[in-house]
Design an enzyme around this catalytic site. Sequence first.
Site, PDB file in Angstrom:
ATOM      1  N   ASP A 124      90.425  27.600 -28.475  1.00 54.17           N
ATOM      2  CA  ASP A 124      90.453  28.012 -29.884  1.00 54.17           C
ATOM      3  C   ASP A 124      89.165  28.703 -30.329  1.00 54.17           C
ATOM      4  O   ASP A 124      89.158  29.424 -31.320  1.00 54.17           O
ATOM      5  CB  ASP A 124      90.682  26.796 -30.792  1.00 54.17           C
ATOM      6  CG  ASP A 124      91.932  26.030 -30.432  1.00 54.17           C
ATOM      7  OD1 ASP A 124      92.838  26.641 -29.841  1.00 54.17           O
ATOM      8  OD2 ASP A 124      92.009  24.822 -30.737  1.00 54.17           O
ATOM      9  N   ARG A 159     112.549  47.342 -30.500  1.00 52.59           N
ATOM     10  CA  ARG A 159     112.539  46.048 -31.182  1.00 52.59           C
ATOM     11  C   ARG A 159     111.169  45.761 -31.808  1.00 52.59           C
ATOM     12  O   ARG A 159     110.157  46.338 -31.414  1.00 52.59           O
ATOM     13  CB  ARG A 159     112.827  44.924 -30.183  1.00 52.59           C
ATOM     14  CG  ARG A 159     114.279  44.835 -29.799  1.00 52.59           C
ATOM     15  CD  ARG A 159     114.460  43.827 -28.681  1.00 52.59           C
ATOM     16  NE  ARG A 159     115.868  43.576 -28.447  1.00 52.59           N
ATOM     17  CZ  ARG A 159     116.349  43.011 -27.346  1.00 52.59           C
ATOM     18  NH1 ARG A 159     115.535  42.638 -26.388  1.00 52.59           N
ATOM     19  NH2 ARG A 159     117.645  42.799 -27.221  1.00 52.59           N
ATOM     20  N   ARG A 263     112.471  39.872 -31.941  1.00 54.04           N
ATOM     21  CA  ARG A 263     112.432  38.749 -31.002  1.00 54.04           C
ATOM     22  C   ARG A 263     111.080  38.043 -31.141  1.00 54.04           C
ATOM     23  O   ARG A 263     110.090  38.665 -31.522  1.00 54.04           O
ATOM     24  CB  ARG A 263     112.579  39.232 -29.563  1.00 54.04           C
ATOM     25  CG  ARG A 263     113.922  39.862 -29.252  1.00 54.04           C
ATOM     26  CD  ARG A 263     115.021  38.796 -29.159  1.00 54.04           C
ATOM     27  NE  ARG A 263     116.263  39.368 -28.677  1.00 54.04           N
ATOM     28  CZ  ARG A 263     117.213  39.893 -29.446  1.00 54.04           C
ATOM     29  NH1 ARG A 263     117.039  39.949 -30.767  1.00 54.04           N
ATOM     30  NH2 ARG A 263     118.315  40.374 -28.916  1.00 54.04           N
ATOM     31  N   ARG A 272      96.543  27.954 -21.715  1.00 48.71           N
ATOM     32  CA  ARG A 272      95.525  26.981 -21.308  1.00 48.71           C
ATOM     33  C   ARG A 272      95.487  26.745 -19.803  1.00 48.71           C
ATOM     34  O   ARG A 272      94.635  25.999 -19.315  1.00 48.71           O
ATOM     35  CB  ARG A 272      95.792  25.645 -22.005  1.00 48.71           C
ATOM     36  CG  ARG A 272      95.314  25.654 -23.404  1.00 48.71           C
ATOM     37  CD  ARG A 272      95.245  24.355 -24.126  1.00 48.71           C
ATOM     38  NE  ARG A 272      95.627  23.145 -23.499  1.00 48.71           N
ATOM     39  CZ  ARG A 272      96.074  22.089 -24.190  1.00 48.71           C
ATOM     40  NH1 ARG A 272      96.201  22.165 -25.500  1.00 48.71           N
ATOM     41  NH2 ARG A 272      96.377  20.976 -23.593  1.00 48.71           N
TER      42      ARG A 272
HETATM   43  O1  F6P Z   1      92.971  22.960 -29.193  1.00 45.08           O
HETATM   44  C1  F6P Z   1      93.617  23.607 -28.152  1.00 45.08           C
HETATM   45  C2  F6P Z   1      95.098  23.702 -28.416  1.00 45.08           C
HETATM   46  O2  F6P Z   1      95.703  24.368 -27.315  1.00 45.08           O
HETATM   47  C3  F6P Z   1      95.468  24.376 -29.729  1.00 45.08           C
HETATM   48  O3  F6P Z   1      95.363  25.772 -29.664  1.00 45.08           O
HETATM   49  C4  F6P Z   1      96.872  23.850 -29.907  1.00 45.08           C
HETATM   50  O4  F6P Z   1      97.237  23.829 -31.273  1.00 45.08           O
HETATM   51  C5  F6P Z   1      96.768  22.445 -29.392  1.00 45.08           C
HETATM   52  O5  F6P Z   1      95.668  22.416 -28.505  1.00 45.08           O
HETATM   53  C6  F6P Z   1      97.982  21.956 -28.667  1.00 45.08           C
HETATM   54  O6  F6P Z   1      97.792  20.624 -28.394  1.00 45.08           O
HETATM   55  P1  F6P Z   1      98.700  19.787 -27.390  1.00 45.08           P
HETATM   56  O7  F6P Z   1      98.319  20.183 -25.989  1.00 45.08           O
HETATM   57  O8  F6P Z   1      98.363  18.380 -27.706  1.00 45.08           O
HETATM   58  O9  F6P Z   1     100.121  20.144 -27.677  1.00 45.08           O
END
Ligand code: F6P
Length: 339
Positions: A124, A159, A263, A272
Site C-alpha cells: 500500500d 469495451r 467489464r 502481493r
Molecule cells: O495492506 C495490504 C493489503 O493487501 C491491502 O491492500 C488490502 O486491502 C489488504 O491487505 C487485504 O488484506 P487480506 O490479505 O487480509 O485480505
Amino acid sequence: MRLGILTGGGDCPGLNACIRAVVRCGADQGVTVLGFRDGWRGVLDGEAHQLTLEDVRGILPRGGTILGTSGTQPTLIEGGPDLVRDAIGVHALDGFIVVGGEGTMGASAAMDDVPVIGIPKTIDNDIGGTDASIGFWTAAQIATDSIDRLYSTAESHNRVMVCEVMGRTAGWIGITSGLAGGADVIVIPEHAFDIEAICRRIRRIHSERRPFSIVVISEGAAPVPGTMELPEYTLDANGWPRLGGIGRLVADEINRRTRSETRVTTLGHVQRGGTPVAFDRVLATRLGVAAVDQAVAGRWGNLVGIRGADIQTTPLVEVGARASVVPPERFGIPEILCT
Ligand code: F6P
C-alpha cells in the site's frame, strides 16, 4: 548480540530478501538472529528458531515470507505486551527487528520499553518515514502489466475495462499503475469521485479519440457523499474494513449511464504474490542492513526508511502520525480529476 526478527501484517514481495540481509549482515558482525513464526504471534507463543546462512540461501527472489506472518497485535491482547517483554528474557534477546506495516509499527511504538527497529513493508506504501515500503513497486508493476493486458482486450471489443487495485486508504498503487499504464480515468481514495464526471470523460474519449477506455480504481475509493452507494464492508480481526467491490459498483454505473459495454477486473492478492522487482530487492537488502547497523549501535525505537536515495531513520512513535497518502498536488493530473 542476539536479535529476534518477525514479519507482521499482510505479506508482500521482498520480505525474504530483507530476512536474508538481516541474517547475512548479522553473521558478518557476530549477531545471532532468531526468526519468530507468524509475526508477533510467534513471540507470544514462543515459536522461534535460529536462522542460519543455510536457511536464507536462495530466498532473495522468493515471494512471501519464510517466517510466515499474521495480523496479531500484542497491544490488542490482554497481557500481550508482558509476554513480549518475557520473550526478551526467555530468548536472551537484545531486541527485535520488526518488518511490518502500519499496524505492526503502531504496536511496536506503543510498547516503548521493548527495543525494536522497524522496517517498512506493504504494497500500500502508506507508512510514514519512508518514500517507499518493501513490496510497493512490485505491486505497482504487477498492476501496470495487468492494465497493459486489459488495454488490448478493451481495444478488440470496444469495451470499458474497470481495474480495481489494492492499497487500502492510499491511492499509491492506483495512481502509479494508472499513469504507467495510460489509464483514461484514475480513481483514488484521496479524492472523492463524481460518477457523472467519470462517465462524461468516458463518453468524450469514445466520441473524440477511440471507442474503448481503461478505468483504474483503488479499492478504498469513495464517491462524493450522497451520489452513489458504497459496498458493505465487513471488519477484520483488528477492526479494519475488508475492502473490495467498489470497482464492480462503478462498472455497473458506467454501463448504465454510458451504455458502453463494461467489464471489471479485481486484481486482488495477485498484487502481493511472486518475485520482487529489482527495486524491492535492493530496498529490502539496504533496509535489512541498516536495521542491523542500528541495533549494533544500540539505536532502538526507530524505523529505517528511504528518502530520495538515502537511508534515514524516524522515531517509531512519529511514524503513525505521518502516514503516507497521495498528496493533493498530484491530483492536478486530468485523469484523476476527470476533466
Ligand atoms: O495492506 C495490504 C493489503 O493487501 C491491502 O491492500 C488490502 O486491502 C489488504 O491487505 C487485504 O488484506 P487480506 O490479505 O487480509 O485480505
